[in-house]
Design a protein around this motif. Structure first.
Motif, PDB file in Angstrom:
ATOM      1  N   VAL A 130       2.431  11.895   1.015  1.00 35.89           N
ATOM      2  CA  VAL A 130       3.600  12.631   1.498  1.00 35.89           C
ATOM      3  C   VAL A 130       4.355  13.262   0.333  1.00 35.89           C
ATOM      4  N   MET A 131       4.565  12.515  -0.736  1.00 36.46           N
ATOM      5  CA  MET A 131       5.301  13.063  -1.874  1.00 36.46           C
ATOM      6  C   MET A 131       4.509  14.165  -2.570  1.00 36.46           C
ATOM      7  N   PHE A 132       3.180  14.084  -2.571  1.00 35.63           N
ATOM      8  CA  PHE A 132       2.366  15.172  -3.111  1.00 35.63           C
ATOM      9  C   PHE A 132       2.613  16.444  -2.306  1.00 35.63           C
ATOM     10  N   GLY A 133       2.648  16.320  -0.984  1.00 38.25           N
ATOM     11  CA  GLY A 133       2.915  17.474  -0.137  1.00 38.25           C
ATOM     12  C   GLY A 133       4.308  18.045  -0.372  1.00 38.25           C
ATOM     13  N   ASN A 177       0.850  -1.180   0.000  1.00 39.74           N
ATOM     14  CA  ASN A 177       0.000   0.000   0.000  1.00 39.74           C
ATOM     15  C   ASN A 177       0.894   1.241   0.000  1.00 39.74           C
ATOM     16  N   TYR A 178       0.895   1.966  -1.099  1.00 45.95           N
ATOM     17  CA  TYR A 178       1.725   3.148  -1.245  1.00 45.95           C
ATOM     18  C   TYR A 178       0.930   4.445  -1.070  1.00 45.95           C
ATOM     19  N   THR A 179      -0.248   4.394  -0.480  1.00 52.60           N
ATOM     20  CA  THR A 179      -1.088   5.576  -0.332  1.00 52.60           C
ATOM     21  C   THR A 179      -0.405   6.645   0.515  1.00 52.60           C
ATOM     22  N   THR A 180       0.149   6.274   1.650  1.00 55.67           N
ATOM     23  CA  THR A 180       0.801   7.245   2.524  1.00 55.67           C
ATOM     24  C   THR A 180       2.000   7.875   1.830  1.00 55.67           C
TER      25      THR A 180
END
Length: 79
Positions: A25-28, A18-21
């Motif tokens: 974080v990378m979007f931020g 699961n790479y959602t977190t």
């Protein structure tokens, strides 16, 4: 000679991580870098204006998603 089927039995596919977190974080981090670059090249007012525009766009995206979900439920489908 080793049977191909016997080798493949040992290599079953597991579930995907699961790479959602990590994505959030990378979007931020990317948004922060965009604002820093705007600040460096055009000044603080441009960075604040860009941040306000991005905030408005994200708010509109949630409204659009809710409208799509409501339309989908009216058609009898789930998103």
């Amino acid at each position: 000679m080793i049977c191909f089927e016997a080798v493949m039995e040992d290599h079953r596919m597991g579930s995907a991580p699961n790479y959602t977190t990590a994505c959030i974080v990378m979007f931020g981090v990317n948004v922060m870098m965009l604002l820093i670059l705007a600040w460096v090249f055009w000044g603080l007012l441009a960075a604040v204006f860009l941040a306000l525009c991005l905030n408005h766009l994200m708010d509109r995206m949630s409204v659009w998603a809710a409208a799509r979900q409501a339309a989908s439920i009216r058609r009898g489908k789930r998103l």
